[in-house]
Design a protein around this motif. Sequence first.
Motif, short mmCIF file in Angstrom:
data_model
loop_
_atom_site.label_atom_id
_atom_site.label_comp_id
_atom_site.label_asym_id
_atom_site.label_seq_id
_atom_site.Cartn_x
_atom_site.Cartn_y
_atom_site.Cartn_z
N THR A 9 60.94 50.31 2.82
CA THR A 9 60.59 48.88 3.14
C THR A 9 61.85 48.28 4.03
OG1 THR A 9 61.59 48.58 0.96
CG2 THR A 9 59.36 49.22 0.56
N LEU A 10 62.47 49.23 4.54
CA LEU A 10 64.18 48.97 5.20
C LEU A 10 63.99 49.69 6.45
CD1 LEU A 10 66.56 46.87 5.33
CD2 LEU A 10 67.83 48.50 4.27
N ALA A 54 64.05 50.06 16.57
CA ALA A 54 63.00 50.12 16.84
C ALA A 54 62.26 50.07 16.26
CB ALA A 54 63.49 51.75 17.46
N LEU A 55 61.08 50.15 16.30
CA LEU A 55 60.16 49.98 14.85
C LEU A 55 60.25 51.48 14.17
CD1 LEU A 55 56.71 48.58 15.61
CD2 LEU A 55 58.91 47.35 14.28
N PHE A 56 59.89 51.22 12.73
CA PHE A 56 60.27 52.85 11.68
C PHE A 56 59.28 53.59 12.25
CE2 PHE A 56 61.96 54.79 8.55
CZ PHE A 56 60.84 55.80 7.38
N SER A 57 59.23 55.18 11.97
CA SER A 57 58.07 55.94 12.61
C SER A 57 59.11 57.54 11.24
CB SER A 57 57.45 56.59 12.73
OG SER A 57 58.78 57.32 13.86
N CYS A 58 58.13 57.91 11.10
CA CYS A 58 59.12 59.16 9.56
C CYS A 58 59.81 59.95 10.58
CB CYS A 58 57.37 59.67 9.42
SG CYS A 58 56.95 60.96 10.36
N CYS A 59 59.81 60.26 12.22
CA CYS A 59 61.32 61.31 12.36
C CYS A 59 61.56 59.76 13.08
CB CYS A 59 60.39 62.20 13.30
SG CYS A 59 58.92 62.56 12.08
N PHE A 60 62.78 60.57 13.82
CA PHE A 60 63.80 59.79 15.08
C PHE A 60 63.02 60.72 16.22
CE2 PHE A 60 66.51 58.16 12.54
CZ PHE A 60 66.89 56.76 12.50
N PRO A 61 63.16 60.31 17.41
CA PRO A 61 62.75 60.36 18.95
C PRO A 61 62.92 62.66 18.92
CG PRO A 61 63.66 58.66 19.72
CD PRO A 61 63.86 58.96 17.74
N GLY A 62 62.48 63.25 19.53
CA GLY A 62 63.04 64.39 19.19
C GLY A 62 62.47 65.36 18.00
N ALA A 85 68.87 51.69 -10.40
CA ALA A 85 69.53 51.21 -8.75
C ALA A 85 68.39 51.57 -7.98
CB ALA A 85 69.78 52.89 -8.35
N GLU A 86 67.12 52.20 -8.42
CA GLU A 86 65.52 52.34 -7.73
C GLU A 86 65.00 50.20 -7.61
OE1 GLU A 86 61.40 53.92 -7.58
OE2 GLU A 86 62.76 55.37 -8.33
N GLY A 87 65.08 50.17 -8.76
CA GLY A 87 65.01 48.67 -9.05
C GLY A 87 65.67 47.39 -8.50
N CYS A 88 66.98 47.83 -7.92
CA CYS A 88 68.26 46.86 -7.56
C CYS A 88 67.44 47.65 -5.66
CB CYS A 88 69.42 46.90 -7.20
SG CYS A 88 70.08 46.90 -9.56
N ILE A 89 67.29 48.36 -5.43
CA ILE A 89 67.16 48.32 -4.28
C ILE A 89 65.65 47.55 -3.45
CG2 ILE A 89 66.29 50.03 -2.57
CD1 ILE A 89 69.08 51.45 -4.03
N LEU A 90 64.51 48.19 -4.90
CA LEU A 90 63.31 47.22 -4.17
C LEU A 90 63.62 45.65 -4.02
CD1 LEU A 90 59.93 47.31 -4.11
CD2 LEU A 90 59.76 47.89 -6.03
N GLY A 91 63.75 45.54 -5.29
CA GLY A 91 64.25 43.92 -5.36
C GLY A 91 64.89 43.03 -4.10
N THR A 92 66.17 44.20 -3.59
CA THR A 92 66.72 43.64 -2.57
C THR A 92 66.29 43.20 -1.32
OG1 THR A 92 68.98 44.62 -3.07
CG2 THR A 92 68.76 43.63 -0.55
N THR A 93 65.47 44.83 -0.82
CA THR A 93 64.48 44.55 0.47
C THR A 93 63.26 43.06 0.35
OG1 THR A 93 63.31 46.96 0.03
CG2 THR A 93 64.65 47.20 0.48
N THR A 94 62.81 43.48 -1.25
CA THR A 94 61.37 42.64 -0.99
C THR A 94 61.61 41.08 -1.08
OG1 THR A 94 60.07 43.69 -2.97
CG2 THR A 94 59.85 41.60 -3.07
N LEU A 95 63.14 40.54 -1.49
CA LEU A 95 63.74 39.27 -1.02
C LEU A 95 63.81 39.35 0.20
CD1 LEU A 95 65.50 36.67 -1.70
CD2 LEU A 95 67.16 38.25 -2.11
N LEU A 96 64.45 40.72 1.25
CA LEU A 96 64.45 39.92 1.94
C LEU A 96 63.77 40.02 3.57
CD1 LEU A 96 66.68 40.89 5.60
CD2 LEU A 96 65.56 43.38 5.13
N TYR A 97 62.14 40.58 3.21
CA TYR A 97 60.81 40.81 2.74
C TYR A 97 60.59 38.83 3.34
CZ TYR A 97 55.47 41.00 3.77
OH TYR A 97 54.50 41.16 4.17
N HIS A 98 60.31 38.39 1.94
CA HIS A 98 60.45 37.13 1.39
C HIS A 98 61.33 35.96 2.26
CE1 HIS A 98 57.46 38.00 -0.84
NE2 HIS A 98 58.15 38.60 -1.84
N CYS A 99 62.96 36.41 2.58
CA CYS A 99 63.14 35.12 3.48
C CYS A 99 62.44 35.64 4.80
CB CYS A 99 64.31 36.05 3.09
SG CYS A 99 65.48 35.52 2.25
N LEU A 100 62.44 36.48 5.36
CA LEU A 100 61.78 36.37 6.65
C LEU A 100 60.87 36.01 6.85
CD1 LEU A 100 63.14 40.36 7.65
CD2 LEU A 100 63.94 38.37 8.16
#
Length: 127
Positions: A9-10, A54-62, A85-100
Amino acid sequence: LLQGVRIPTLGSFDVVHTETRVGNKPVILQRPVFHLARNLGGVQNLENKDALLALFSCCFPGGKQLEPLKYARVAVEASVSRRKAEGCILGTTTLLYHCLEKGASVAFVLRGVGVLLIEGSRAHMRF
């Protein structure tokens, strides 16, 4: 590190090797690259700045595969449980999403890596 890392999600981080010429000698440069996750990029139709995002995909170019974030390792480094740790990371990315989503400008500090700056429809990474 030869492998990029993906943070759900980041986005993802990697180092891209580019060749440039200095005089008549080829020089290999290592350039850090951050790819923003689609869910964040789509919120405000963020534009890439200086080809660092760039927009995220499952792999980088190449076709280079990305390693998923190791929550257990993060937990050990932070002296907390894996679940916390997982909850904090998810919470942080969720907050970032809502701010945006609300149109707020964001400076997301990634200690030891750089700062992800998102202002209006522009996003860029300062390493």
